[in-house]
Design an enzyme around this catalytic site. Structure first.
Site, PDB file in Angstrom:
ATOM      1  N   GLU A  61     -20.683  37.195  11.487  1.00 29.76           N
ATOM      2  CA  GLU A  61     -20.453  37.772  10.164  1.00 29.76           C
ATOM      3  C   GLU A  61     -19.000  38.216   9.961  1.00 29.76           C
ATOM      4  O   GLU A  61     -18.461  38.127   8.860  1.00 29.76           O
ATOM      5  CB  GLU A  61     -21.385  38.975   9.958  1.00 29.76           C
ATOM      6  N   ASP A  62     -18.349  38.681  11.027  1.00 28.91           N
ATOM      7  CA  ASP A  62     -17.038  39.310  10.875  1.00 28.91           C
ATOM      8  C   ASP A  62     -15.886  38.583  11.567  1.00 28.91           C
ATOM      9  O   ASP A  62     -14.775  39.110  11.635  1.00 28.91           O
ATOM     10  CB  ASP A  62     -17.095  40.759  11.385  1.00 28.91           C
ATOM     11  N   ASP A  65     -42.941  74.918  14.875  1.00 29.54           N
ATOM     12  CA  ASP A  65     -42.310  74.049  15.869  1.00 29.54           C
ATOM     13  C   ASP A  65     -40.837  73.801  15.562  1.00 29.54           C
ATOM     14  O   ASP A  65     -40.352  72.696  15.585  1.00 29.54           O
ATOM     15  CB  ASP A  65     -43.057  72.713  15.984  1.00 29.54           C
ATOM     16  N   HIS A  70     -17.370  49.373  18.515  1.00 26.05           N
ATOM     17  CA  HIS A  70     -18.691  49.335  17.867  1.00 26.05           C
ATOM     18  C   HIS A  70     -19.649  48.452  18.676  1.00 26.05           C
ATOM     19  O   HIS A  70     -20.782  48.855  18.976  1.00 26.05           O
ATOM     20  CB  HIS A  70     -18.567  48.797  16.440  1.00 26.05           C
ATOM     21  N   ASP A  83     -27.434  49.133  15.873  1.00 27.55           N
ATOM     22  CA  ASP A  83     -26.249  48.897  15.044  1.00 27.55           C
ATOM     23  C   ASP A  83     -26.155  49.950  13.943  1.00 27.55           C
ATOM     24  O   ASP A  83     -25.102  50.549  13.699  1.00 27.55           O
ATOM     25  CB  ASP A  83     -26.341  47.484  14.442  1.00 27.55           C
ATOM     26  N   HIS A 110     -23.445  40.824  18.108  1.00 34.70           N
ATOM     27  CA  HIS A 110     -24.195  40.805  16.847  1.00 34.70           C
ATOM     28  C   HIS A 110     -23.325  40.653  15.597  1.00 34.70           C
ATOM     29  O   HIS A 110     -23.785  40.148  14.573  1.00 34.70           O
ATOM     30  CB  HIS A 110     -25.077  42.057  16.724  1.00 34.70           C
TER      31      HIS A 110
END
Length: 715
Positions: free
Chosen positions: A84-85, A266, A56, A146, A80
Site C-alpha cells: 500500500e505504501d 470493579d 511502525h 496495526d 503489511h
C-alpha cells in the site's frame, strides 16, 4: 499484559521468539528475511510523527509476537504496509515469501478500505473480508495490531482526522476484537479512542477515577496481601493481581447505572490466576468462607463460557473493611485467552490440528451464509447486530448453549435452530413458562419452541420482534411470493408518477440507462428496482435522480416540459413569470402574438379598449406604429417559491408514499428529494415548494388527515 509504550527492536522480537518451545530455524529465517525486506521497501519513508516508517512495522510485529502468533503472521506484521505504501506490489510479496503470507497481507490491505457503514464499495470489502476471515483469521489479528499502534501515535494527526479514526476504531475494530475474545486489545483500543471520540466524557471519567486512585491502590494492596495468605494456607498456588478497569468500559457502566458511581464495584479488578480448574472452585470456596458474596453477582463462566469463548468465575464480595469488590478466578490459559482471545490458540495449539479454532469461526460462516443475498443497508444492519452487538447465551431444553445478540427474541432462537422450526413456531416456553414471542431473552434462559405442522409459515408481526438477520431474512422470504406481484404493480405506478415529470415512463427506460446504475448499486434488474420501490425500500425520486438527472439530454428535456419560456431564462425554473404594470398587479394582461415576448426581452405595454394590456417587445415594429399615449411601462416579475423541508411519520404501509404523492399533486405542490425509511414505522422526508406560510399550514393539515399518518411537522 501488552506494553503499548514499548519501542521494540528487531533483536527484541527475535530473542522473544527464540524463547518459545520447539522454535524452528526456518521460522527465524522467515522473520529475518521479512524484516530486511520491509526495511529496504520503507527506506527513507517517515511517519507523520517524524519517526522512520519501519518503527511502525516493528511495533506491529512486536505486538503479534506478544500475542503468541506464528512466524508467518509476525512476518506479515513487518510487511503489511509494503503493497500500500511502497512501490512494491502483492506479487512481489508472493514471489519472495509465498502464497500464505501474501494472502494475509492482501486481506489486511482490503480491510483498510472499510471505513464507515453504508457506503457500497466499503460494504463489499467487508463482505470479502468475512470470507477471508473464515479462511484465515490471522488477517484480522494483524489489522488489530496495526490499528493499536496507529491509535498509540494518533496525537500527531490533525483534530478532524483523529476524531474520524477514533470513531472508526470504537465502532468497528474494538467490537471486532471483543467478538474474537481479545479483551485486552479491545480495552486498549477503546481507551486510546475514547479521548478523541467523546472528549468531554473522557475528561469527566478520567477526573472521577483519578480522584480515588491512590486510595483504591492502597486498599487493593491490602486485599491482595490478605487473599495471598488465605490461599497459601490452603496450599493453592496462585498469582494475584489488581488492575484498574478500562476507562471506556467504566463510562459505559456508568451510563447503565445512570451515572451512580457508588454502584461500580470493579473500578479495580482482582484476578486470581491458579493452575487448574479444580483450584478455581477451591479458591472460590475459600474467598466465600470469610468474605460474604452478593448472591446475584456470582457468575460461573467456566461451566458456561461466554459466546466469545471467555472463561472465568466472577464473584462480588464484601471484602476487607466491608468494601464491595469484584474478584475473577481463572487458570493461566483462561487468563491468556481472555486477554488475547482467538490469538491465544496459536500458542496453545501450535503444532496440532485445532478443531477449537475452526469452531470459533462458526459465527463468521453463518453470517456469510445468511447475508450473501442481502441489500447493502440490510447487510450493514445485520453486521451491527450479528457481529458488533453484545452477546447473550441461552439454552435448549437439552442444555446446548446458543449464542444470540443482546435483545434477541424466541423467534431469533427458533430460526437459529432451523428454518422449519421458525416457520412452524406457534409459541414458546422460557424457563418452563409460556411467554409471548416478542419477549426479550436474558442470559441463561432455557428456551423451548412449541411447533405445529398445521402452521405453514410465519406471521408478518414477527418482523417487529426479530433481531437477527437469519430470522428477518426467512420471515421476509416466506412472504416474497405473496407480496411480489402487489409490490411490482405499486412500484410501477409510483415510478411512472415520477418519470412522467421528465417525459418518460417505465417502458421507456433502456438497458443503456440502467447499465451505469447497476454498476453503483446492488440491484441486478429493473424488476427488482420496481419491487423495492413498491416495498418502500427505495424512493422513486431517489431512483430517477440517480438514473437520469446527471445526464444533459434529460436536463434539457426537463426544461422543455416546464415550458419553452424558461429555456433561455437565467433564473431557477421554479420561478413563475408574470408582468408588473408600474408596480401594480391584477391587471388583465395578454402577450402579443406578433412578437411573442419572453422573460429575457425588454417589454412595453399597450392599453387596449377591451382586452386589458397587451405586452410587446420594445423592439416590436408594430408597437412603434401605435399611439404613444396608450403605451405603459411594464416589467417582468416572478412568483418566488420557498423550499420547506417536512417530516412525516406513518404506519408501516406500502401505499403511504403513493397517497402522499397523490395528495400533493391534487394540491398542485411540487415536492423534491422525497425519501422513505421503513422500520417499525414509515419515516418520510421531503422538500415542498410553497408561496407563503398559510399555504404550508393547509398542506400539513391535509397530510395529517390521511388515515395512516401519525405525525407531520416542518423540519
Amino acid at each position: 499484559m501488552l506494553d503499548i509504550n514499548t519501542k521494540p527492536s528487531f533483536k527484541t522480537i527475535l530473542q522473544n521468539y527464540k524463547g518459545r518451545p520447539d522454535t524452528k530455524e526456518e521460522d527465524l529465517k522467515c522473520l529475518k528475511k521479512a524484516y530486511s525486506f520491509a526495511l529496504k521497501c520503507h527506506l527513507g519513508q517517515k511517519r507523520v510523527s517524524g519517526d522512520p516508517y519501519i518503527t511502525h512495522s516493528l511495533t506491529v510485529a512486536y505486538y503479534l509476537e506478544e500475542l503468541g502468533m506464528d512466524a508467518k503472521t509476525i512476518a506479515s506484521g513487518f510487511l503489511h504496509d509494503v503493497p500500500e505504501d511502497t512501490s512494491y506490489k502483492i506479487e512481489d510479496i508472493k514471489k519472495e515469501f509465498g502464497e500464505e503470507i501474501a494472502q494475509i497481507i492482501e486481506g489486511v490491505t482490503r480491510l483498510g478500505g472499510v471505513k464507515y457503514f453504508g457506503k457500497k464499495g466499503r460494504v463489499e470489502d467487508l463482505r470479502k473480508l468475512l470470507l477471508v476471515m473464515a479462511k484465515d483469521l490471522r488477517v484480522v489479528v494483524v489489522k488489530l495490531a496495526d490499528r493499536l499502534h496507529n491509535m498509540r501515535t494518533i496525537d500527531f494527526l490533525p483534530p478532524l482526522k483523529r476524531k474520524k479514526i477514533a470513531t472508526e476504531t470504537i465502532e468497528i475494530y474494538a467490537p471486532l476484537a471483543s467478538r474474537l475474545g481479545m479483551g485486552e486489545v479491545k480495552g486498549l483500543l477503546e481507551d486510546l479512542s475514547f479521548k478523541y471520540y467523546l472528549p468531554k466524557e473522557y475528561k469527566r471519567i478520567d477526573s472521577l477515577v483519578g480522584r480515588n486512585k491512590r486510595e483504591n491502590e492502597h486498599y487493593i494492596e491490602g486485599v491482595i496481601k490478605e487473599l495471598n495468605a488465605k490461599l497459601k494456607k490452603a496450599k493453592i498456588k496462585a498469582l494475584i493481581e489488581g488492575r484498574a478497569k478500562h476507562i471506556y468500559s467504566l463510562w459505559r457502566k456508568l451510563k447503565k447505572y445512570n451515572d451512580d458511581f457508588s454502584k461500580i464495584y470493579d473500578l479495580v479488578a482482582i484476578r486470581v490466576i491458579v493452575d487448574t480448574i479444580s483450584d478455581c472452585y477451591k479458591a472460590l470456596g475459600i474467598i466465600h468462607k470469610d468474605w460474604k458474596p452478593l448472591l446475584k453477582r456470582i457468575k460461573d463462566y467456566i461451566a458456561i463460557p461466554k459466546p466469545n469463548g471467555y472463561r472465568s468465575i466472577h464473584t462480588t464480595v464484601f471484602a476487607k473493611d466491608g468494601k464491595i469488590i469484584e474478584i475473577q478466578i481463572k487458570t493461566k490459559q483462561m487468563h491468556e485467552e481472555a486477554e488475547w482471545g482467538i490469538a491465544a490458540h496459536w500458542h496453545y495449539e501450535i503444532g496440532k490440528e485445532s478443531k477449537e479454532i475452526s469452531g470459533k469461526l462458526g459465527w463468521i460462516s453463518r453470517l456469510i451464509e445468511w447475508q450473501k443475498d442481502l441489500e447493502t443497508s440490510e447487510f450493514m444492519e445485520g453486521l451491527k447486530v450479528d457481529v458488533f452487538k453484545d452477546r447473550i447465551f441461552v439454552f435448549t431444553p437439552k442444555g446446548e448453549a446458543i449464542d444470540l445478540p443482546e435483545g434477541a427474541s424466541p423467534i431469533d432462537f427458533a430460526y437459529f435452530i432451523h428454518t422449519e422450526v421458525g416457520n412452524n413456531c406457534v409459541g414458546c416456553k422460557v424457563n418452563g413458562k409460556i411467554v409471548p414471542l416478542g419477549t426479550v431473552l436474558q442470559n441463561g434462559d432455557v428456551i423451548e419452541i412449541l411447533t405445529s405442522k398445521r402452521v405453514t409459515g410465519p406471521s408478518k408481526d414477527w418482523l417487529r420482534y426479530a433481531k437477527t438477520q437469519v430470522a428477518l431474512h426467512n420471515i421476509r422470504k416466506a412472504f416474497e411470493g405473496e407480496d411480489k406481484e402487489r409490490n411490482l404493480n405499486l412500484g410501477k405506478e409510483l415510478l411512472n408518477i415520477e418519470l412522467k415529470k421528465i417525459g418518460k415512463s417505465v417502458d421507456k427506460i433502456s438497458k443503456k440507462d440502467l447499465r451505469a446504475y447497476f454498476k453503483n448499486h446492488s440491484y441486478n434488474n429493473l424488476e427488482d428496482i420496481i419491487v423495492a420501490i413498491g416495498k418502500g425500500v427505495l424512493g422513486p425520486k431517489q431512483f430517477v435522480s440517480s438514473l437520469f438527472f446527471d445526464r444533459e439530454e434529460i436536463k434539457a428535456k426537463k426544461k422543455s416540459i416546464l415550458g419553452k419560456v424558461f429555456t433561455f431564462l437565467k433564473v431557477q425554473p421554479k420561478a413563475k413569470p408574470r408582468v408588473v404594470i408600474q408596480g401594480e398587479e391584477n391587471f388583465l394582461v395578454n402577450f402579443a402574438s406578433c412578437c411573442k415576448p419572453s422573460p429575457q426581452d425588454k417589454i412595453i405595454g399597450f392599453i387596449t379598449r377591451s382586452k386589458g394590456i397587451t405586452v410587446h417587445k420594445k423592439s416590436c415594429p408594430n408597437i412603434k406604429k401605435e399611439d404613444k399615449k396608450r403605451l405603459i411601462g411594464v416589467s417582468w416579475g416572478f412568483d418566488k417559491l420557498y423550499e420547506v423541508p417536512i417530516y412525516i411519520e406513518a404506519e408501516r404501509n406500502t401505499t403511504i408514499l403513493k397517497n402522499i404523492t397523490e395528495l400533493l399533486e391534487d394540491l398542485k405542490i411540487e415536492a423534491r428529494n422525497i425519501s422513505l425509511k421503513s422500520d417499525k414505522v414509515s419515516k418520510i422526508t421531503a422538500n415542498l415548494n410553497i408561496k407563503k406560510a398559510e399555504q404550508l399550514k393547509t398542506i400539513l393539515e391535509k397530510i395529517s388527515n390521511l388515515p395512516e399518518v401519525r405525525m407531520v411537522k416542518r423540519l
